[in-house]
Design a protein around this motif. Structure first.
Motif, short mmCIF file in Angstrom:
data_model
loop_
_atom_site.label_atom_id
_atom_site.label_comp_id
_atom_site.label_asym_id
_atom_site.label_seq_id
_atom_site.Cartn_x
_atom_site.Cartn_y
_atom_site.Cartn_z
N UNK A 20 0.85 -1.19 0.00
CA UNK A 20 0.00 0.00 0.00
C UNK A 20 0.89 1.24 0.00
N UNK A 21 0.71 2.10 -1.00
CA UNK A 21 1.51 3.32 -1.11
C UNK A 21 0.81 4.52 -0.51
N UNK A 22 -0.53 4.52 -0.57
CA UNK A 22 -1.29 5.67 -0.08
C UNK A 22 -2.70 5.23 0.24
N UNK A 23 -3.22 5.73 1.34
CA UNK A 23 -4.63 5.54 1.67
C UNK A 23 -5.09 6.83 2.34
N UNK A 66 -23.40 12.89 0.12
CA UNK A 66 -22.17 13.48 0.68
C UNK A 66 -21.35 12.41 1.39
N UNK A 67 -21.41 11.18 0.88
CA UNK A 67 -20.67 10.09 1.49
C UNK A 67 -19.17 10.35 1.40
N UNK A 68 -18.47 10.10 2.50
CA UNK A 68 -17.02 10.23 2.51
C UNK A 68 -16.40 8.97 1.90
N UNK A 69 -15.43 9.16 1.06
CA UNK A 69 -14.80 8.04 0.37
C UNK A 69 -13.30 8.01 0.67
N UNK A 70 -12.60 7.09 0.03
CA UNK A 70 -11.17 6.92 0.29
C UNK A 70 -10.48 6.43 -0.98
N UNK A 71 -9.33 7.00 -1.27
CA UNK A 71 -8.48 6.53 -2.37
C UNK A 71 -7.35 5.70 -1.78
N UNK A 72 -7.18 4.50 -2.30
CA UNK A 72 -6.09 3.62 -1.88
C UNK A 72 -5.28 3.22 -3.11
N UNK A 73 -3.96 3.35 -3.01
CA UNK A 73 -3.05 3.03 -4.10
C UNK A 73 -2.18 1.85 -3.67
N UNK A 98 5.17 -5.85 6.68
CA UNK A 98 3.74 -6.06 6.46
C UNK A 98 2.87 -5.17 7.32
N UNK A 99 3.34 -4.83 8.52
CA UNK A 99 2.48 -4.09 9.44
C UNK A 99 2.66 -2.59 9.34
N UNK A 100 3.50 -2.13 8.42
CA UNK A 100 3.68 -0.69 8.22
C UNK A 100 2.89 -0.27 6.98
N UNK A 101 1.75 0.38 7.22
CA UNK A 101 0.83 0.73 6.13
C UNK A 101 0.55 2.23 6.19
N UNK A 102 1.01 2.99 5.20
CA UNK A 102 0.76 4.43 5.22
C UNK A 102 -0.74 4.72 5.10
N UNK A 127 3.74 10.50 -5.13
CA UNK A 127 3.82 9.04 -5.15
C UNK A 127 5.08 8.59 -5.87
N UNK A 128 5.67 7.48 -5.45
CA UNK A 128 6.84 6.96 -6.18
C UNK A 128 6.42 6.47 -7.56
N UNK A 129 7.38 6.37 -8.46
CA UNK A 129 7.11 5.87 -9.80
C UNK A 129 6.68 4.41 -9.76
#
Length: 598
Positions: free
Chosen positions: A267-270, A284-291, A300-304, A322-324
């Motif tokens: 996971x690079x971004x959440x 007006x639901x709140x959403x989330x972008x995950x990359x 494994x336990x380090x998730x940004x 974001x990294x390439x």
């Protein structure tokens, strides 16, 4: 678009049959004019266009407001297709969306399947996070009305689409003709596409808590969609998903799910997205972008994760950092050697096939297996049979995106076993740019074109009169065999013509002639040629060249109409102009809009 058919009772009992996808597209084309002029789309305008193209009003039950909202979203896609991504994209896309109606009415299907399309500015950010390039094959598992797919297409990527809702599938088929399109439950997309090409990017906005045929709320739907898409994604590929804000690595309910994914992906971004983004969609639901990159995480336990919901400009700043992309590898394309097991073709005069041109990257000889075939079942009661190539098997070739059929009688006839092998870029098969059935057409066309008709002929100076030449007579010429393409609607005949031209192009025959019934169809020719990796500049519009002037292109696909061929003035004619450009040594493709390909 409508057609009339006779119902079972009487030949004079006519029933109007609506082409839903084409009707939505027709409405969208009219609405897009307002967007291009930067004018708001009014309720009155939408009602007028919907009434016109659906042949009745909403009050009469001819259309729903859900259909109208779909047409508006398709209009946004058409705007992007024509105008491209504007300067100051985020600000301009938000302005563009403000010209559209707010969704205030929902159908039962929308509620059941949670059909909340991606707002235009949010779709732009998702595509930005995906870092899509022209080398990518992009899968959108819940394609909706194609907004995410269009942003990927603007970067030159190839597409694979999936959409469960039948009405939206009809829209996508019209909006992205020739693109592989599936209609399966995306929670099992990896299982349904087992053995098929793997995408390098997945852009997705799945239902947040809804599963087909499950009446209760099902929060597990989100991780099932993402997990299946991750499995289908190639190693090193990137997945970007929109979810409800509650599906977060910081939520204890779902943290273990993210940790399991970290074994094979990182996971690079959440980051949470403000609910105001969906205000034009009536919520007006709140959403989330995950990359997520499909590269195992170091820890494994380090998730940004950013717990807060941010505004779009703040999220854009994060995405720009974001990294390439990682180096991705698709599954290797392995094909068996062609072996004719049943019939040997009689010896005929054949044309030597040159080596693939070094100017085109990654051109390969398309290998396939010729299989035995016999009609064992005899004639059945059904009028039609499902079609797939009978005599050849092409490893890793995708099935045609729509169902093909042939008459039951024709299904009992065995095609001849081919020996010709086209020269095509590797990604034509690996990215599914031509389906298995379309590749079969390229093979059989090349088989015909590599052979000559028997006998020799004399052609007079007008090119209108042909006579049989005596053996050994000077100035005699031989004619190649032609090939007739008789496929019906939905087979992608334009894409097949482009594939046949590309085969010749890859072998150094860089001149072709494409004759059509309408000048407007040049856009279809450009679309089909560019979809296979060609350049729009390769298509030469003969109508832009003055009659009698030499055609100053050493290579290209000359597009003209039948009426253009008849044009002449004094001693000048279009036909003479074309012949002089082609040259005496011309060996390229001549494609006629009546589906004959010479």
């Amino acid at each position: 678009m409508v057609s009339q058919i006779a119902t079972q009772g009487t030949l004079f009992d006519l029933q109007t049959v609506l082409d839903y996808g084409q009707s939505i597209l027709n409405v969208a084309q009219e609405l897009a004019k307002s967007l291009i002029d930067h004018r708001p789309i009014s309720t009155k305008t939408i009602q007028s266009q919907m009434n016109r193209h659906f042949h009745g009003t909403a009050a009469q039950g001819k259309w729903l407001w859900k259909d109208a909202y779909e047409a508006v979203e398709v209009a946004l896609v058409l705007y992007l297709r024509r105008q491209g991504i504007p300067q100051n994209p985020l600000e301009q896309l938000q302005l563009l969306e403000s010209f559209c109606l707010t969704h205030t009415r929902r159908s039962e299907e929308q509620l059941q399947l949670q059909q909340f399309s991606t707002p235009l500015p949010l779709a732009y950010l998702v595509a930005m996070a995906g870092q899509v390039t022209s080398n990518d094959l992009v899968l959108e598992p819940s394609a909706g009305t194609g907004i995410l797919a269009q942003f990927a297409k603007l970067q030159g990527a190839s597409l694979m689409l999936n959409e469960l809702a039948q009405d939206r599938t009809k829209i996508l088929r019209r909006l992205f003709p020739g693109t592989p399109l599936f209609s399966v439950n995306a929670e099992q997309i990896n299982d349904y596409l087992a053995g098929k090409t793997q995408p390098s990017v997945v852009l997705m906005n799945p239902p947040f808590s809804s599963s087909p045929k499950v009446s209760d709320r099902n929060p597990d739907a989100t991780p099932r969609h993402i997990n299946s898409a991750l499995q289908r994604l190639c190693d090193g590929g990137r997945l970007v998903t929109i979810t409800a804000n509650w599906f977060s690595p910081a939520n204890p309910t779902w943290r273990d799910t993210f940790i399991r994914w970290q074994e094979k992906a990182r996971v690079l971004l959440s980051v949470g997205v403000s609910g105001k983004v969906y205000s034009k969609h009536g919520t007006t639901i709140e959403t989330r972008i995950t990359v997520i990159d499909k590269v195992p995480a170091d820890k494994k336990d380090v998730i940004p994760c950013i717990r807060e919901t941010l505004e779009l400009p703040e999220i854009l700043a994060l995405i720009e950092q974001l990294p390439g992309r990682a180096l991705w590898q698709s599954a290797p394309v392995k094909v068996a050697a062609a072996v004719a097991k049943v019939v040997k073709l009689p010896k005929r005069t054949t044309v030597a096939q040159p080596e693939p041109s070094a100017e085109i990257p990654d051109v390969v000889v398309l290998e396939y297996e010729v299989v035995e075939w016999t009609a064992t079942d005899g004639l059945k009661d059904s009028l039609y049979e499902t079609y797939r190539p009978q005599r050849i098997r092409i490893k890793d070739a995708l099935p045609h995106p729509s169902l093909l059929c042939e008459s039951a009688a024709l299904a009992l006839v065995s095609p001849p076993p081919p020996t010709y092998k086209p020269h095509l870029p590797r990604n034509i098969v690996s990215q599914g740019l031509l389906s298995e059935a379309q590749l079969e057409s390229v093979i059989y066309a090349g088989q015909a074109h590599s052979e000559f008709l028997s006998g020799s002929y004399l052609v007079d100076d007008s090119w209108d009169n042909v006579s049989v030449a005596a053996q050994g007579e000077g100035n005699a010429v031989k004619f190649r065999r032609g090939w007739f393409l008789g496929d019906g609607t939905g087979a992608g005949k334009g894409r097949q013509c482009a594939g046949i031209i590309l085969d010749n192009w890859c072998q150094g025959r860089r001149k072709a002639i494409w004759v059509s019934k309408s000048a407007a169809l040049i856009e279809d020719a450009r679309r089909d040629w560019c979809a296979l990796g060609g350049s729009e500049k390769d298509i030469i519009d003969l109508s832009n060249i003055k009659l009698g002037d030499p055609i100053g292109f050493t290579q290209g696909i000359l597009f003209c109409t039948y009426s253009t061929l008849r044009s002449q003035k004094n001693s000048k004619s279009r036909l003479k102009q074309i012949v002089e450009w082609a040259g005496a040594d011309f060996e390229g493709v001549i494609s006629f809009g009546s589906n004959a390909i010479l």
